[in-house]
Motif scaffolding. Structure first.
Motif, PDB file in Angstrom:
ATOM      1  N   SER A 105       0.830  -1.205   0.000  1.00 33.36           N
ATOM      2  CA  SER A 105       0.000   0.000   0.000  1.00 33.36           C
ATOM      3  C   SER A 105       0.867   1.258   0.000  1.00 33.36           C
ATOM      4  O   SER A 105       2.098   1.186   0.147  1.00 33.36           O
ATOM      5  CB  SER A 105      -0.901   0.018   1.233  1.00 33.36           C
ATOM      6  OG  SER A 105      -0.104   0.177   2.407  1.00 33.36           O
ATOM      7  N   ASP A 106       0.220   2.426  -0.126  1.00 35.69           N
ATOM      8  CA  ASP A 106       0.936   3.698  -0.006  1.00 35.69           C
ATOM      9  C   ASP A 106       1.637   3.802   1.337  1.00 35.69           C
ATOM     10  O   ASP A 106       2.766   4.283   1.436  1.00 35.69           O
ATOM     11  CB  ASP A 106      -0.048   4.876  -0.153  1.00 35.69           C
ATOM     12  CG  ASP A 106      -0.233   5.313  -1.599  1.00 35.69           C
ATOM     13  OD1 ASP A 106       0.353   4.666  -2.489  1.00 35.69           O
ATOM     14  OD2 ASP A 106      -0.951   6.294  -1.829  1.00 35.69           O
ATOM     15  N   THR A 107       0.957   3.388   2.404  1.00 37.78           N
ATOM     16  CA  THR A 107       1.547   3.491   3.745  1.00 37.78           C
ATOM     17  C   THR A 107       2.779   2.612   3.874  1.00 37.78           C
ATOM     18  O   THR A 107       3.818   3.045   4.403  1.00 37.78           O
ATOM     19  CB  THR A 107       0.510   3.120   4.814  1.00 37.78           C
ATOM     20  OG1 THR A 107      -0.600   4.018   4.724  1.00 37.78           O
ATOM     21  CG2 THR A 107       1.113   3.208   6.210  1.00 37.78           C
ATOM     22  N   PRO A 113       6.757  11.613   4.653  1.00 39.08           N
ATOM     23  CA  PRO A 113       6.081  10.805   3.627  1.00 39.08           C
ATOM     24  C   PRO A 113       4.894  10.019   4.171  1.00 39.08           C
ATOM     25  O   PRO A 113       3.864   9.888   3.510  1.00 39.08           O
ATOM     26  CB  PRO A 113       7.195   9.863   3.141  1.00 39.08           C
ATOM     27  CG  PRO A 113       8.474  10.575   3.477  1.00 39.08           C
ATOM     28  CD  PRO A 113       8.190  11.290   4.767  1.00 39.08           C
ATOM     29  N   THR A 114       5.027   9.507   5.409  1.00 39.12           N
ATOM     30  CA  THR A 114       3.966   8.680   5.981  1.00 39.12           C
ATOM     31  C   THR A 114       2.743   9.507   6.346  1.00 39.12           C
ATOM     32  O   THR A 114       1.606   9.042   6.203  1.00 39.12           O
ATOM     33  CB  THR A 114       4.496   7.923   7.212  1.00 39.12           C
ATOM     34  OG1 THR A 114       5.590   7.098   6.816  1.00 39.12           O
ATOM     35  CG2 THR A 114       3.417   7.044   7.823  1.00 39.12           C
ATOM     36  N   VAL A 162      -3.075  10.144   5.407  1.00 39.95           N
ATOM     37  CA  VAL A 162      -4.257  10.944   5.072  1.00 39.95           C
ATOM     38  C   VAL A 162      -4.916  10.387   3.807  1.00 39.95           C
ATOM     39  O   VAL A 162      -6.155  10.261   3.739  1.00 39.95           O
ATOM     40  CB  VAL A 162      -3.881  12.430   4.883  1.00 39.95           C
ATOM     41  CG1 VAL A 162      -5.062  13.227   4.332  1.00 39.95           C
ATOM     42  CG2 VAL A 162      -3.416  13.027   6.206  1.00 39.95           C
ATOM     43  N   THR A 163      -4.105  10.019   2.820  1.00 40.57           N
ATOM     44  CA  THR A 163      -4.658   9.470   1.579  1.00 40.57           C
ATOM     45  C   THR A 163      -5.321   8.120   1.808  1.00 40.57           C
ATOM     46  O   THR A 163      -6.439   7.867   1.340  1.00 40.57           O
ATOM     47  CB  THR A 163      -3.540   9.314   0.515  1.00 40.57           C
ATOM     48  OG1 THR A 163      -2.904  10.567   0.324  1.00 40.57           O
ATOM     49  CG2 THR A 163      -4.118   8.830  -0.801  1.00 40.57           C
ATOM     50  N   ASP A 164      -4.648   7.234   2.566  1.00 35.38           N
ATOM     51  CA  ASP A 164      -5.143   5.863   2.753  1.00 35.38           C
ATOM     52  C   ASP A 164      -6.312   5.764   3.716  1.00 35.38           C
ATOM     53  O   ASP A 164      -7.257   5.001   3.487  1.00 35.38           O
ATOM     54  CB  ASP A 164      -4.005   4.958   3.260  1.00 35.38           C
ATOM     55  CG  ASP A 164      -3.078   4.494   2.141  1.00 35.38           C
ATOM     56  OD1 ASP A 164      -3.442   4.662   0.970  1.00 35.38           O
ATOM     57  OD2 ASP A 164      -1.994   3.969   2.456  1.00 35.38           O
ATOM     58  N   THR A 180      -6.834   8.893  -5.583  1.00 39.11           N
ATOM     59  CA  THR A 180      -6.943  10.097  -6.411  1.00 39.11           C
ATOM     60  C   THR A 180      -7.003  11.379  -5.589  1.00 39.11           C
ATOM     61  O   THR A 180      -6.953  12.477  -6.158  1.00 39.11           O
ATOM     62  CB  THR A 180      -8.197  10.031  -7.304  1.00 39.11           C
ATOM     63  OG1 THR A 180      -9.376  10.010  -6.475  1.00 39.11           O
ATOM     64  CG2 THR A 180      -8.174   8.785  -8.175  1.00 39.11           C
ATOM     65  N   MET A 181      -7.111  11.260  -4.268  1.00 35.92           N
ATOM     66  CA  MET A 181      -7.157  12.435  -3.397  1.00 35.92           C
ATOM     67  C   MET A 181      -5.770  12.822  -2.879  1.00 35.92           C
ATOM     68  O   MET A 181      -5.640  13.617  -1.948  1.00 35.92           O
ATOM     69  CB  MET A 181      -8.092  12.178  -2.216  1.00 35.92           C
ATOM     70  CG  MET A 181      -9.545  11.963  -2.614  1.00 35.92           C
ATOM     71  SD  MET A 181     -10.265  13.457  -3.335  1.00 35.92           S
ATOM     72  CE  MET A 181     -10.482  14.465  -1.872  1.00 35.92           C
ATOM     73  N   LEU A 182      -4.732  12.291  -3.486  1.00 35.70           N
ATOM     74  CA  LEU A 182      -3.372  12.606  -3.056  1.00 35.70           C
ATOM     75  C   LEU A 182      -3.099  14.105  -3.107  1.00 35.70           C
ATOM     76  O   LEU A 182      -2.403  14.642  -2.237  1.00 35.70           O
ATOM     77  CB  LEU A 182      -2.359  11.862  -3.943  1.00 35.70           C
ATOM     78  CG  LEU A 182      -0.878  12.170  -3.719  1.00 35.70           C
ATOM     79  CD1 LEU A 182      -0.471  11.846  -2.289  1.00 35.70           C
ATOM     80  CD2 LEU A 182      -0.016  11.394  -4.714  1.00 35.70           C
TER      81      LEU A 182
END
Length: 488
Positions: free
Chosen positions: A81-83, A427-428, A433-435, A442-444
């Motif tokens: 994942s992004d996280t 970065p985290t 917030v995004t995850d 798409t809300m990055l």
């Protein structure tokens, strides 16, 4: 600082000098060396040393930041994942970078600093190359920690060396130029990575000699990691400078002088007496770094998700912005810090952090929301320029308020705070917030705006709070050195 008792003591000493018709005696760290110290090295050689250290710092940031361009293929191939990706970019590196930085900082204050730098460069270069053979998420996580261990050796030693190569009124510029390596390296990581990613686009695996089959994106780690071994050998040729200011020394049986370490309790006591200054400086600097690390980790992905760019396009164009405007910002910040100090602002170096953070806010708010990708990149340029003021002014501020034999430890502690907050959380914070807040990739762009702007506003408040105490800390150092030189 401590309470009124310390301030009264300093004022009492100053009053006695005025009544006696004398001036404050020069301390060893003044622009002109004292009679028992050799002169500063030639300006040409001193700047040569800066050049080699800039090259080393450039390679460190290439190796550190390359992951930010590889988010898409690493997420795909390792199924994360992004996280989880943000932990590779930030926490895995920052954890051991900061833990190892503290004992290395103590070694810097008594050991051969050039050797420490060379060993560190060689170690992180090997660890970067090993990222190119990782087969799983946790193997990559482990090698990223190794990169952090090696890079922990560079900046504490470099800050200490440059403080002994340059007089106080030139240090801001020298450390500002050294700080160029951050943005040259981060930018080149994106540009080089963009070129390599474009070259292997559409290829899932590739075969390398000796190593065998690897993911296509892992080739990037070999390209950026292995040349660092040459830089390590070059750094080893630098001359170790004479330590300046009050330095504890002993003489062995053969009559050779040896630098003695300052007891940890003395370092802690000194830093405790200047706690407000160090808190304001370190946390303010760390918050500026948190914003910079956070957005730089996700801006390539922002252009991919929001504006439909390829990874190669995002890397090349954003990389050029970072190289040009990041470098200009850090040099301008260092120059401005020296300029303000020279015209009488005793808090000049801290004040530059304040100005940079405040000036970056409007551009940081706007760029995530404009419809044009070109306009977004144009707005990112001044945001990058102002946010990087801290990189030149921040480290030189620590050298200005700490005694010589505490500078390595003080720098390591500063790097600990800046890295844990800046790289460890930056970065985290955006990924979380995004995850978890939006739960939508798409809300990055909104995550970037919210997190980065909030961080900068808090940074301005924290730095403002410490301006008066920073001036008091400069007076405290002068008093401390007079007392210890008198006792020497």
């Amino acid at each position: 600082m401590t309470g009124n008792g310390r301030d009264d003591e300093i004022q009492h000493i100053a009053d006695d000098m005025v009544e006696a018709g004398t001036q404050t005696p020069a301390i060893h760290d003044d622009a002109a060396p004292s009679a028992d110290e050799p002169p500063y090295p030639s300006r040409m050689y001193a700047w040569y040393v800066v050049g080699v250290l800039v090259l080393a710092y450039t390679f460190s940031f290439i190796d550190r930041q390359i992951l930010s361009l590889l988010v898409v293929p690493i997420r795909r191939d390792l199924e994360i994942s992004d996280t989880e990706m943000s932990l590779l970019i930030g926490f895995a590196f920052a954890l051991f970078y900061t833990i190892c930085g503290l004992p290395i900082g103590r070694a810097v204050d008594v050991q051969h600093r050039v050797r420490i730098i060379a060993i560190g460069i060689a170690f992180w270069s090997v660890m970067t190359a090993l990222c190119g053979v990782a087969k799983t998420y946790w193997q990559l996580f482990l090698f990223r920690m190794g990169v952090g261990v090696g890079e922990a050796a560079l900046s504490p030693a470099a800050y200490s060396i440059l403080a002994d190569y340059f007089p106080p009124d030139k240090r801001g510029a020298a450390l500002g130029v050294y700080g160029m390596g951050v943005y040259i390296g981060a930018g080149l990581a994106l540009v080089i990575g963009g070129i390599v990613v474009s070259a292997v686009s559409g290829v899932e695996h590739t075969i390398l000699p000796i190593v065998g089959e690897v993911y296509a994106w892992q080739v990037v780690f070999f390209v950026v990691g292995l040349p660092g071994l040459i830089v390590a050998l070059w750094a080893l040729t630098l001359k170790e400078p004479v330590r300046r200011g009050h330095v504890r020394k002993s003489v062995d049986a053969d009559g050779n002088e040896k630098v003695e370490s300052v007891p940890v309790k003395d370092v802690v006591a000194y830093m405790s007496d200047n706690a407000r200054t160090l808190f304001s400086h370190h946390v303010g600097y760390a918050l500026c770094a948190m914003m910079a690390y956070g957005v730089s980790a996700w801006i390539p992905t922002f252009f991919i998700r929001t504006h439909g760019w390829t990874a190669g396009e995002a890397g090349i164009y954003y990389g050029l912005v970072v190289v040009i405007f990041g470098t200009a910002g850090v040099v301008t910040g260092g120059w401005m810090a020296d300029k303000l100090t020279s015209i009488g602002y005793k808090d000049g170096k801290l004040r530059v952090l304040l100005y940079g953070a405040a000036a970056a806010i409007p551009f940081t708010v706007l760029y995530p929301f404009v419809e044009s990708a070109t306009l977004a990149m144009v707005l990112i340029a001044p945001s990058t320029f102002f946010a990087t003021f801290c990189t030149g002014a921040g480290p030189s501020g620590v050298q200005e308020i700490m005694p010589n034999q505490m500078r390595g430890q003080a720098s390591a502690f500063m790097i600990f705070v800046v890295t844990i907050i800046g790289l460890g959380l930056g970065p985290t914070a955006i990924a979380l917030v995004t995850d978890f807040w939006f739960a939508d990739d798409t809300m990055l762009n909104v995550s970037l705006a919210i997190v980065a702007t909030t961080i900068l506003v808090i940074a301005v408040a924290v730095i403002w709070w410490g301006l008066d105490s920073y001036k008091a800390s400069r007076d405290y150092l002068e008093d401390w050195q007079r007392q210890h030189e008198g006792a020497a």
